[in-house]
Design a protein around this motif. Structure first.
Motif, PDB file in Angstrom:
ATOM      1  N   ARG A 285       0.978  -1.280  -0.092  1.00  0.00           N
ATOM      2  CA  ARG A 285      -0.154   0.016  -0.066  1.00  0.00           C
ATOM      3  C   ARG A 285       0.867   1.354  -0.023  1.00  0.00           C
ATOM      4  NH1 ARG A 285      -4.961  -1.984   3.934  1.00  0.00           N
ATOM      5  NH2 ARG A 285      -6.064  -3.072   2.592  1.00  0.00           N
ATOM      6  N   ALA A 286       1.980   1.279   0.668  1.00  0.00           N
ATOM      7  CA  ALA A 286       2.951   2.280   0.599  1.00  0.00           C
ATOM      8  C   ALA A 286       3.363   2.545  -0.754  1.00  0.00           C
ATOM      9  CB  ALA A 286       3.971   1.960   1.513  1.00  0.00           C
ATOM     10  N   GLU A 287       3.698   1.649  -1.559  1.00  0.00           N
ATOM     11  CA  GLU A 287       4.139   1.758  -2.836  1.00  0.00           C
ATOM     12  C   GLU A 287       2.861   2.291  -3.695  1.00  0.00           C
ATOM     13  OE1 GLU A 287       5.347  -1.974  -4.159  1.00  0.00           O
ATOM     14  OE2 GLU A 287       7.329  -2.162  -2.983  1.00  0.00           O
ATOM     15  N   ARG A 288       1.534   1.766  -3.451  1.00  0.00           N
ATOM     16  CA  ARG A 288       0.597   2.449  -4.424  1.00  0.00           C
ATOM     17  C   ARG A 288       0.434   4.041  -3.812  1.00  0.00           C
ATOM     18  NH1 ARG A 288      -2.636  -1.107  -2.646  1.00  0.00           N
ATOM     19  NH2 ARG A 288      -2.363  -2.421  -4.280  1.00  0.00           N
ATOM     20  N   ILE A 289       0.586   4.390  -2.401  1.00  0.00           N
ATOM     21  CA  ILE A 289       0.649   5.753  -2.153  1.00  0.00           C
ATOM     22  C   ILE A 289       1.452   6.528  -2.968  1.00  0.00           C
ATOM     23  CG2 ILE A 289       0.679   7.397  -0.203  1.00  0.00           C
ATOM     24  CD1 ILE A 289       0.008   5.099   1.724  1.00  0.00           C
ATOM     25  N   ALA A 290       2.749   6.050  -2.956  1.00  0.00           N
ATOM     26  CA  ALA A 290       3.854   6.934  -3.953  1.00  0.00           C
ATOM     27  C   ALA A 290       3.603   7.037  -5.356  1.00  0.00           C
ATOM     28  CB  ALA A 290       5.186   6.175  -3.387  1.00  0.00           C
ATOM     29  N   ARG A 291       2.964   6.118  -5.685  1.00  0.00           N
ATOM     30  CA  ARG A 291       2.442   5.906  -7.195  1.00  0.00           C
ATOM     31  C   ARG A 291       1.249   7.159  -7.329  1.00  0.00           C
ATOM     32  NH1 ARG A 291       2.700   0.557  -7.161  1.00  0.00           N
ATOM     33  NH2 ARG A 291       0.699   0.084  -7.235  1.00  0.00           N
ATOM     34  N   ASN A 292       0.167   7.019  -6.562  1.00  0.00           N
ATOM     35  CA  ASN A 292      -0.774   7.951  -6.636  1.00  0.00           C
ATOM     36  C   ASN A 292      -0.224   9.296  -6.482  1.00  0.00           C
ATOM     37  OD1 ASN A 292      -3.207   6.422  -7.122  1.00  0.00           O
ATOM     38  ND2 ASN A 292      -3.217   5.887  -4.853  1.00  0.00           N
ATOM     39  N   ALA A 293       0.709   9.665  -5.568  1.00  0.00           N
ATOM     40  CA  ALA A 293       1.122  10.980  -5.187  1.00  0.00           C
ATOM     41  C   ALA A 293       1.856  11.434  -6.498  1.00  0.00           C
ATOM     42  CB  ALA A 293       1.821  11.141  -4.059  1.00  0.00           C
ATOM     43  N   ALA A 294       2.680  10.646  -6.932  1.00  0.00           N
ATOM     44  CA  ALA A 294       3.232  10.873  -8.157  1.00  0.00           C
ATOM     45  C   ALA A 294       2.575  11.451  -9.270  1.00  0.00           C
ATOM     46  CB  ALA A 294       4.516   9.916  -8.487  1.00  0.00           C
ATOM     47  N   TRP A 295       1.710  10.555  -9.727  1.00  0.00           N
ATOM     48  CA  TRP A 295       0.774  10.614 -10.763  1.00  0.00           C
ATOM     49  C   TRP A 295       0.049  12.147 -10.526  1.00  0.00           C
ATOM     50  CZ3 TRP A 295      -4.835   9.467 -11.515  1.00  0.00           C
ATOM     51  CH2 TRP A 295      -5.337   9.617 -12.857  1.00  0.00           C
ATOM     52  N   LEU A 296      -0.442  12.382  -9.521  1.00  0.00           N
ATOM     53  CA  LEU A 296      -1.361  13.631  -9.352  1.00  0.00           C
ATOM     54  C   LEU A 296      -0.445  14.864  -8.954  1.00  0.00           C
ATOM     55  CD1 LEU A 296      -4.306  11.895  -7.322  1.00  0.00           C
ATOM     56  CD2 LEU A 296      -4.256  12.781  -9.564  1.00  0.00           C
ATOM     57  N   GLY A 297       0.959  14.708  -9.058  1.00  0.00           N
ATOM     58  CA  GLY A 297       1.527  15.827  -9.094  1.00  0.00           C
ATOM     59  C   GLY A 297       2.161  16.348  -7.706  1.00  0.00           C
ATOM     60  N   VAL A 298       2.041  15.593  -6.776  1.00  0.00           N
ATOM     61  CA  VAL A 298       2.457  16.041  -5.385  1.00  0.00           C
ATOM     62  C   VAL A 298       3.417  14.714  -4.987  1.00  0.00           C
ATOM     63  CG1 VAL A 298       0.335  17.410  -4.744  1.00  0.00           C
ATOM     64  CG2 VAL A 298       0.300  14.965  -4.339  1.00  0.00           C
ATOM     65  N   ASP A 299       4.440  14.602  -5.607  1.00  0.00           N
ATOM     66  CA  ASP A 299       5.466  13.831  -5.100  1.00  0.00           C
ATOM     67  C   ASP A 299       6.319  14.146  -4.043  1.00  0.00           C
ATOM     68  OD1 ASP A 299       8.284  15.061  -6.522  1.00  0.00           O
ATOM     69  OD2 ASP A 299       6.242  15.671  -7.592  1.00  0.00           O
ATOM     70  N   ARG A 300       6.066  15.216  -3.288  1.00  0.00           N
ATOM     71  CA  ARG A 300       6.666  15.602  -2.273  1.00  0.00           C
ATOM     72  C   ARG A 300       5.917  15.197  -1.035  1.00  0.00           C
ATOM     73  NH1 ARG A 300       2.899  19.854  -3.355  1.00  0.00           N
ATOM     74  NH2 ARG A 300       1.843  20.879  -1.705  1.00  0.00           N
ATOM     75  N   LEU A 301       5.058  14.202  -1.037  1.00  0.00           N
ATOM     76  CA  LEU A 301       4.403  13.248  -0.036  1.00  0.00           C
ATOM     77  C   LEU A 301       5.191  12.482   0.538  1.00  0.00           C
ATOM     78  CD1 LEU A 301       1.993  12.467   1.564  1.00  0.00           C
ATOM     79  CD2 LEU A 301       1.479  10.917  -0.276  1.00  0.00           C
ATOM     80  N   VAL A 302       5.690  12.475   1.690  1.00  0.00           N
ATOM     81  CA  VAL A 302       6.583  11.462   2.368  1.00  0.00           C
ATOM     82  C   VAL A 302       5.736  10.311   2.701  1.00  0.00           C
ATOM     83  CG1 VAL A 302       8.282  10.941   4.279  1.00  0.00           C
ATOM     84  CG2 VAL A 302       7.988  13.242   3.173  1.00  0.00           C
ATOM     85  N   VAL A 303       6.251   9.052   2.370  1.00  0.00           N
ATOM     86  CA  VAL A 303       5.584   7.784   2.833  1.00  0.00           C
ATOM     87  C   VAL A 303       6.254   7.092   3.774  1.00  0.00           C
ATOM     88  CG1 VAL A 303       4.497   5.925   1.906  1.00  0.00           C
ATOM     89  CG2 VAL A 303       4.281   7.729   0.343  1.00  0.00           C
ATOM     90  N   VAL A 304       5.969   6.717   4.797  1.00  0.00           N
ATOM     91  CA  VAL A 304       6.751   6.013   5.846  1.00  0.00           C
ATOM     92  C   VAL A 304       6.239   4.584   5.942  1.00  0.00           C
ATOM     93  CG1 VAL A 304       7.433   5.927   8.304  1.00  0.00           C
ATOM     94  CG2 VAL A 304       7.442   8.148   6.915  1.00  0.00           C
ATOM     95  N   VAL A 305       6.871   3.694   5.809  1.00  0.00           N
ATOM     96  CA  VAL A 305       6.243   2.178   6.171  1.00  0.00           C
ATOM     97  C   VAL A 305       6.789   1.991   7.489  1.00  0.00           C
ATOM     98  CG1 VAL A 305       6.348  -0.332   5.590  1.00  0.00           C
ATOM     99  CG2 VAL A 305       6.768   1.698   3.705  1.00  0.00           C
ATOM    100  N   GLY A 306       5.578   1.386   8.443  1.00  0.00           N
ATOM    101  CA  GLY A 306       5.666   1.303   9.849  1.00  0.00           C
ATOM    102  C   GLY A 306       4.235   1.204  10.347  1.00  0.00           C
ATOM    103  N   ARG A 307       4.244   0.773  11.639  1.00  0.00           N
ATOM    104  CA  ARG A 307       3.077   0.714  12.636  1.00  0.00           C
ATOM    105  C   ARG A 307       2.932   2.059  13.563  1.00  0.00           C
ATOM    106  NH1 ARG A 307       1.371  -0.851  17.487  1.00  0.00           N
ATOM    107  NH2 ARG A 307      -0.750  -1.970  17.360  1.00  0.00           N
ATOM    108  N   ALA A 308       2.213   2.652  13.772  1.00  0.00           N
ATOM    109  CA  ALA A 308       2.046   3.719  14.810  1.00  0.00           C
ATOM    110  C   ALA A 308       1.372   3.111  15.868  1.00  0.00           C
ATOM    111  CB  ALA A 308       0.758   4.695  14.197  1.00  0.00           C
TER     112      ALA A 308
END
Length: 399
Positions: A285-308
């Motif tokens: 899902r983290a990889e999917r989030i990064a793809r969505n962000a890149a496609w929609l022009g906000v590749d500055r979204l930082v994606v962190v894999v881990g548990r809160a």
């Protein structure tokens, strides 16, 4: 009397010394060392002082420059150094009394004056080292964009990108070496740019035309804009959630349990100064989030894999937090303990267990509770009826 700055940033046009104002020429005459990209040094011709080429990548030149304190140094830049130029990067490493800037006309200003475009109605983009997808939120019929690109090949890549997104019919003017003796213009459609060759420096004026989909400006973009495995805050709920998060310029959001990244992405689409960290424990899902962000022009979204909350200790503190699912007493306690006063927290619940947790939290901490019950029309035999979704309880509070 205050001490004169040791560093002068001089903005060059394509005419080199010929186009420089007297103050910039004087700075070059008095300099002990002049530093610039090879093309900038070539543009000013032989100088009486020492000259040095700025290294690649750009950051490698910062430390050697700072070591020259005490000497009279000129750094050459293109046009206006503080509009997608080197000025902002240099200024972050210097005290305001150490430097001054003598700008030349920006490429954007030269292009607007050449084309008769009012700059206040144009969006300007510097994509020397940024992906073309940064343009996606701005692609809508009738929009006008001025785009700086790294080289001639990037112009052809832009044409291919626009064609793929459904805007190949857009009218394009490619402006090479604008303002200098090598200036050249090429007018064509975006879909035809592969038939031409171009040379750096290059600016593209884009008048958007086509049947491609335009990304809506309002929060709650349609779900089909996001790649998802089904884990997504649905469009109507997303719109209400963004309203509750109430983004303000310069703020940072934690999106805990990112899913498809839709909340963090829509937060970033609200304003270019916003920042967001999407925290997702599943790597796919983290990889999917990064793809969505890149496609929609906000590749500055930082994606962190881990548990809160375990992963939260290492993150910069936010001004707003969204928990879309998986809120637990442990996570809530951590957020109460570690977040700064004034942080806005929004949590959505679908299950009865999480709803009970939100009711208890609201009783202790206050805030607003909202129950959302949404229904959509669907076929019911030969007629239509309402199909209800699971109700959602939303708690929003300022800690």
């Amino acid at each position: 009397m205050s001490e004169a700055p040791w560093l002068t940033i001089v903005g060059l046009g394509e005419d080199g010394l010929k186009g420089l104002p007297p103050a910039s020429c004087k700075a070059l005459d008095e300099a002990e060392i002049v530093i610039g990209a090879p093309r900038h040094l070539e543009r000013v011709g032989p100088l009486a002082c020492e000259t040095r080429a700025w290294p690649v990548p750009f950051k490698d030149g910062i430390a050697p420059l700072l070591a020259l304190r005490g000497k009279r140094v000129v750094v050459l830049a293109s046009g206006d150094p503080f509009w997608f130029g080197a000025g902002g990067t240099l200024a972050r490493h210097l005290d305001t009394k150490e430097w001054c800037s003598l700008p030349g006309p920006s490429t954007f200003s030269l292009a607007a004056n050449r084309l008769g475009w009012s700059l206040q109605h144009v969006t300007c983009h510097g994509l020397h080292a940024a992906p073309l997808s940064r343009l996606r939120p701005h692609l809508a019929p009738g929009a006008r964009l001025l785009i700086l690109l790294r080289d001639g090949a990037a112009v052809q890549e832009l044409g291919a990108y626009l064609t793929t997104e459904g805007f190949g019919a857009s009218r394009v003017v490619v402006l090479e070496a604008l303002g200098g003796p090598r200036a050249r213009e090429t007018c064509d459609l975006a879909e035809n740019l592969a038939e031409h060759s171009f040379q750096h420096p290059v600016c593209v004026a884009l008048d958007v035309v086509g049947e491609g989909a335009a990304l809506p400006l309002a929060s709650g973009r349609p779900d089909h804009w996001f790649e998802t495995d089904g884990q997504i805050t649905k469009q109507p709920v997303r719109a209400i959630t963004l309203s509750a998060l109430a983004p303000r310029p310069g703020e940072l959001l934690w999106d805990i349990g990112g899913g498809s990244g839709s909340i963090g992405i829509e937060w970033l689409l609200t304003h270019p100064t916003l920042h967001a960290i999407s925290i997702e424990q599943r790597a796919d899902r983290a990889e999917r989030i990064a793809r969505n962000a890149a496609w929609l022009g906000v590749d500055r979204l930082v994606v962190v894999v881990g548990r809160a909350p375990e992963i939260l200790h290492a993150q910069p503190k936010p001004q707003a937090v969204f928990v879309g699912g998986g809120l637990s007493p442990e996570l809530l306690s951590w957020l109460e303990t570690h977040l700064d006063p004034g942080t806005r927290l929004v949590a959505n619940a679908v299950t009865l267990e999480t709803e009970a947790l939100l009711l208890q939290a609201q009783g202790r901490l206050g805030g607003d509770l909202l129950r959302l019950e949404l229904s959509r029309s669907e076929p019911l035999g030969p007629r239509r009826g309402w199909k209800a979704s699971y109700p959602i309880v939303q708690w929003s509070v300022t800690l």
